[in-house]
Design a protein around this motif. Structure first.
Motif, PDB file in Angstrom:
ATOM      1  N   LEU A   1       0.826  -1.206   0.000  1.00 49.67           N
ATOM      2  CA  LEU A   1       0.000   0.000   0.000  1.00 49.67           C
ATOM      3  C   LEU A   1       0.858   1.252   0.000  1.00 49.67           C
ATOM      4  O   LEU A   1       0.533   2.243  -0.661  1.00 49.67           O
ATOM      5  CB  LEU A   1      -0.943  -0.011   1.210  1.00 49.67           C
ATOM      6  N   ASP A   2       1.952   1.220   0.770  1.00 51.61           N
ATOM      7  CA  ASP A   2       2.856   2.367   0.786  1.00 51.61           C
ATOM      8  C   ASP A   2       3.451   2.603  -0.602  1.00 51.61           C
ATOM      9  O   ASP A   2       3.543   3.742  -1.076  1.00 51.61           O
ATOM     10  CB  ASP A   2       3.982   2.153   1.794  1.00 51.61           C
ATOM     11  N   GLN A   3       3.861   1.513  -1.270  1.00 53.23           N
ATOM     12  CA  GLN A   3       4.416   1.647  -2.620  1.00 53.23           C
ATOM     13  C   GLN A   3       3.381   2.191  -3.586  1.00 53.23           C
ATOM     14  O   GLN A   3       3.673   3.059  -4.417  1.00 53.23           O
ATOM     15  CB  GLN A   3       4.919   0.287  -3.118  1.00 53.23           C
ATOM     16  N   ARG A   4       2.152   1.691  -3.475  1.00 53.33           N
ATOM     17  CA  ARG A   4       1.080   2.173  -4.354  1.00 53.33           C
ATOM     18  C   ARG A   4       0.810   3.660  -4.096  1.00 53.33           C
ATOM     19  O   ARG A   4       0.627   4.435  -5.039  1.00 53.33           O
ATOM     20  CB  ARG A   4      -0.193   1.347  -4.113  1.00 53.33           C
ATOM     21  N   ALA A   5       0.798   4.067  -2.840  1.00 52.67           N
ATOM     22  CA  ALA A   5       0.561   5.464  -2.505  1.00 52.67           C
ATOM     23  C   ALA A   5       1.669   6.362  -3.051  1.00 52.67           C
ATOM     24  O   ALA A   5       1.409   7.453  -3.563  1.00 52.67           O
ATOM     25  CB  ALA A   5       0.443   5.634  -0.995  1.00 52.67           C
ATOM     26  N   ARG A   6       2.923   5.895  -2.943  1.00 54.03           N
ATOM     27  CA  ARG A   6       4.030   6.689  -3.478  1.00 54.03           C
ATOM     28  C   ARG A   6       3.944   6.820  -4.993  1.00 54.03           C
ATOM     29  O   ARG A   6       4.227   7.877  -5.551  1.00 54.03           O
ATOM     30  CB  ARG A   6       5.364   6.056  -3.067  1.00 54.03           C
ATOM     31  N   SER A   7       3.532   5.746  -5.654  1.00 53.14           N
ATOM     32  CA  SER A   7       3.390   5.793  -7.105  1.00 53.14           C
ATOM     33  C   SER A   7       2.336   6.819  -7.523  1.00 53.14           C
ATOM     34  O   SER A   7       2.536   7.600  -8.445  1.00 53.14           O
ATOM     35  CB  SER A   7       3.017   4.405  -7.653  1.00 53.14           C
ATOM     36  N   LEU A   8       1.206   6.791  -6.842  1.00 53.68           N
ATOM     37  CA  LEU A   8       0.142   7.737  -7.162  1.00 53.68           C
ATOM     38  C   LEU A   8       0.580   9.168  -6.881  1.00 53.68           C
ATOM     39  O   LEU A   8       0.267  10.092  -7.632  1.00 53.68           O
ATOM     40  CB  LEU A   8      -1.124   7.393  -6.372  1.00 53.68           C
ATOM     41  N   ASP A  10       3.554  10.294  -7.146  1.00 54.05           N
ATOM     42  CA  ASP A  10       4.500  10.676  -8.191  1.00 54.05           C
ATOM     43  C   ASP A  10       3.845  10.840  -9.556  1.00 54.05           C
ATOM     44  O   ASP A  10       4.515  11.196 -10.526  1.00 54.05           O
ATOM     45  CB  ASP A  10       5.609   9.614  -8.314  1.00 54.05           C
ATOM     46  N   GLY A  11       2.550  10.606  -9.642  1.00 51.44           N
ATOM     47  CA  GLY A  11       1.851  10.721 -10.919  1.00 51.44           C
ATOM     48  C   GLY A  11       1.840   9.445 -11.734  1.00 51.44           C
ATOM     49  O   GLY A  11       1.398   9.435 -12.878  1.00 51.44           O
ATOM     50  N   SER A  12       2.336   8.362 -11.184  1.00 50.53           N
ATOM     51  CA  SER A  12       2.336   7.078 -11.884  1.00 50.53           C
ATOM     52  C   SER A  12       0.988   6.383 -11.701  1.00 50.53           C
ATOM     53  O   SER A  12       0.319   6.552 -10.687  1.00 50.53           O
ATOM     54  CB  SER A  12       3.458   6.179 -11.354  1.00 50.53           C
ATOM     55  N   GLU A  13       0.610   5.581 -12.706  1.00 48.74           N
ATOM     56  CA  GLU A  13      -0.637   4.856 -12.621  1.00 48.74           C
ATOM     57  C   GLU A  13      -0.511   3.695 -11.631  1.00 48.74           C
ATOM     58  O   GLU A  13       0.544   3.079 -11.509  1.00 48.74           O
ATOM     59  CB  GLU A  13      -1.021   4.291 -13.993  1.00 48.74           C
ATOM     60  N   ALA A  14      -1.606   3.420 -10.921  1.00 49.47           N
ATOM     61  CA  ALA A  14      -1.632   2.238 -10.067  1.00 49.47           C
ATOM     62  C   ALA A  14      -1.813   0.981 -10.907  1.00 49.47           C
ATOM     63  O   ALA A  14      -1.368  -0.100 -10.529  1.00 49.47           O
ATOM     64  CB  ALA A  14      -2.761   2.350  -9.052  1.00 49.47           C
ATOM     65  N   ALA A  15      -2.465   1.125 -12.063  1.00 50.53           N
ATOM     66  CA  ALA A  15      -2.704  -0.004 -12.964  1.00 50.53           C
ATOM     67  C   ALA A  15      -2.554   0.480 -14.398  1.00 50.53           C
ATOM     68  O   ALA A  15      -2.837   1.635 -14.714  1.00 50.53           O
ATOM     69  CB  ALA A  15      -4.097  -0.579 -12.732  1.00 50.53           C
ATOM     70  N   LEU A  43       3.039  -1.942  -9.726  1.00 51.78           N
ATOM     71  CA  LEU A  43       2.092  -1.696 -10.812  1.00 51.78           C
ATOM     72  C   LEU A  43       1.240  -2.939 -11.075  1.00 51.78           C
ATOM     73  O   LEU A  43       1.751  -4.056 -11.150  1.00 51.78           O
ATOM     74  CB  LEU A  43       2.858  -1.325 -12.090  1.00 51.78           C
ATOM     75  N   GLU A  44      -0.059  -2.740 -11.221  1.00 54.64           N
ATOM     76  CA  GLU A  44      -0.969  -3.807 -11.647  1.00 54.64           C
ATOM     77  C   GLU A  44      -1.037  -3.756 -13.166  1.00 54.64           C
ATOM     78  O   GLU A  44      -1.615  -2.835 -13.741  1.00 54.64           O
ATOM     79  CB  GLU A  44      -2.354  -3.605 -11.045  1.00 54.64           C
ATOM     80  N   LEU A  45      -0.424  -4.732 -13.824  1.00 55.91           N
ATOM     81  CA  LEU A  45      -0.258  -4.696 -15.280  1.00 55.91           C
ATOM     82  C   LEU A  45      -1.114  -5.754 -15.956  1.00 55.91           C
ATOM     83  O   LEU A  45      -1.178  -6.899 -15.516  1.00 55.91           O
ATOM     84  CB  LEU A  45       1.218  -4.936 -15.633  1.00 55.91           C
ATOM     85  N   THR A  46      -1.784  -5.348 -17.051  1.00 54.84           N
ATOM     86  CA  THR A  46      -2.549  -6.270 -17.888  1.00 54.84           C
ATOM     87  C   THR A  46      -2.008  -6.194 -19.304  1.00 54.84           C
ATOM     88  O   THR A  46      -1.851  -5.101 -19.856  1.00 54.84           O
ATOM     89  CB  THR A  46      -4.045  -5.914 -17.902  1.00 54.84           C
ATOM     90  N   LEU A  47      -1.702  -7.355 -19.897  1.00 53.80           N
ATOM     91  CA  LEU A  47      -1.180  -7.430 -21.255  1.00 53.80           C
ATOM     92  C   LEU A  47      -2.182  -8.127 -22.158  1.00 53.80           C
ATOM     93  O   LEU A  47      -2.726  -9.180 -21.812  1.00 53.80           O
ATOM     94  CB  LEU A  47       0.140  -8.199 -21.282  1.00 53.80           C
ATOM     95  N   LEU A  48      -2.416  -7.525 -23.317  1.00 60.64           N
ATOM     96  CA  LEU A  48      -3.278  -8.117 -24.328  1.00 60.64           C
ATOM     97  C   LEU A  48      -2.489  -8.193 -25.633  1.00 60.64           C
ATOM     98  O   LEU A  48      -1.681  -7.312 -25.929  1.00 60.64           O
ATOM     99  CB  LEU A  48      -4.541  -7.274 -24.530  1.00 60.64           C
ATOM    100  N   ASN A  49      -2.741  -9.229 -26.421  1.00 64.59           N
ATOM    101  CA  ASN A  49      -2.054  -9.400 -27.699  1.00 64.59           C
ATOM    102  C   ASN A  49      -3.069  -9.694 -28.789  1.00 64.59           C
ATOM    103  O   ASN A  49      -4.139 -10.255 -28.532  1.00 64.59           O
ATOM    104  CB  ASN A  49      -1.050 -10.553 -27.625  1.00 64.59           C
ATOM    105  N   GLY A  50      -2.734  -9.322 -30.017  1.00 64.79           N
ATOM    106  CA  GLY A  50      -3.634  -9.593 -31.127  1.00 64.79           C
ATOM    107  C   GLY A  50      -3.084  -9.028 -32.414  1.00 64.79           C
ATOM    108  O   GLY A  50      -1.937  -8.582 -32.469  1.00 64.79           O
TER     109      GLY A  50
END
Length: 213
Positions: A1-8, A10-15, A43-50
């Protein structure tokens, strides 16, 4: 949670959800993912391919925040886009195809053999042969080339993929004067890019350049 809060903070996306054209250089994508895992560990990352068309659909459907694909014609009005690089392409046949004898190939030589074309909505590839088969996937096209079903213009990274490296041969064909395939990034209009997406855009452009130098 601390890492997620710091990311937000700093302007970084949580996901972040990203869609990649399946035909883009895999080495560049793999390196990008490894670096993201280190730089943005929470970071909560989702990858899609096509295919090129499918990854654009994912952005329009809001399944992906950004997409990277080969430029297959005019972008839809709902997209913002940015060109981030290019990939070389060439004319390829199976190693035991009649044209694979080492000589320089002319356009009239290609006319006598089936051409395997990429198919995408509203994009009409140049057909040099009167006999044409179409596919919406570069990998499917490469498979057909390897099976001696015809010749095709392919991104060089696809032809050099481990599964095709021994099966395909590039033809010297200066008459076609093939340009490099442009790669672009898409996102929805009115959706500003966050710090993580901006980093991905910049870094992927650098990795594409390195992988095709």
């Amino acid at each position: 949670l601390d890492q997620r809060a710091r990311s937000l903070h700093d302007g970084s996306e949580a996901a972040l959800s990203m869609a990649f054209d399946e035909a883009l250089p895999y080495t560049a994508i793999a390196t990008l993912l490894r670096e993201i895992s280190v730089k943005y560990p929470s970071l909560e990352l989702t990858l899609l391919n096509g295919t090129a068309t499918e990854v654009a659909d994912y952005v329009e459907q809001e399944r992906a925040s950004v997409a990277f694909h080969f430029d297959r014609g005019p972008a839809r009005a709902c997209f913002e886009l940015r060109r981030i690089g290019s990939v070389p392409q060439g004319v390829f046949v199976a190693v035991d195809h009649p044209l694979a004898d080492g000589r320089t190939v002319r356009r009239k030589d290609l006319v006598g053999h089936r051409q395997l074309l990429m198919h995408a909505d509203d994009v009409h590839e140049v057909a040099y042969s009167p006999r044409v088969w179409r596919s919406d996937s570069f990998y499917s096209t490469a498979e057909m080339v390897a099976d001696k079903l015809g010749w095709a213009v392919l991104p060089v990274n696809i032809a050099h993929y481990e599964g095709y490296r021994q099966a395909l041969k590039e033809l010297p064909c200066p008459a076609l004067a093939l340009p490099r395939l442009s790669v672009r990034m898409l996102w929805l209009q009115g959706r500003p890019l966050g710090a993580t997406a901006l980093y991905v855009q910049q870094r992927f452009a650098e990795l594409l350049l390195d992988s095709t130098a």
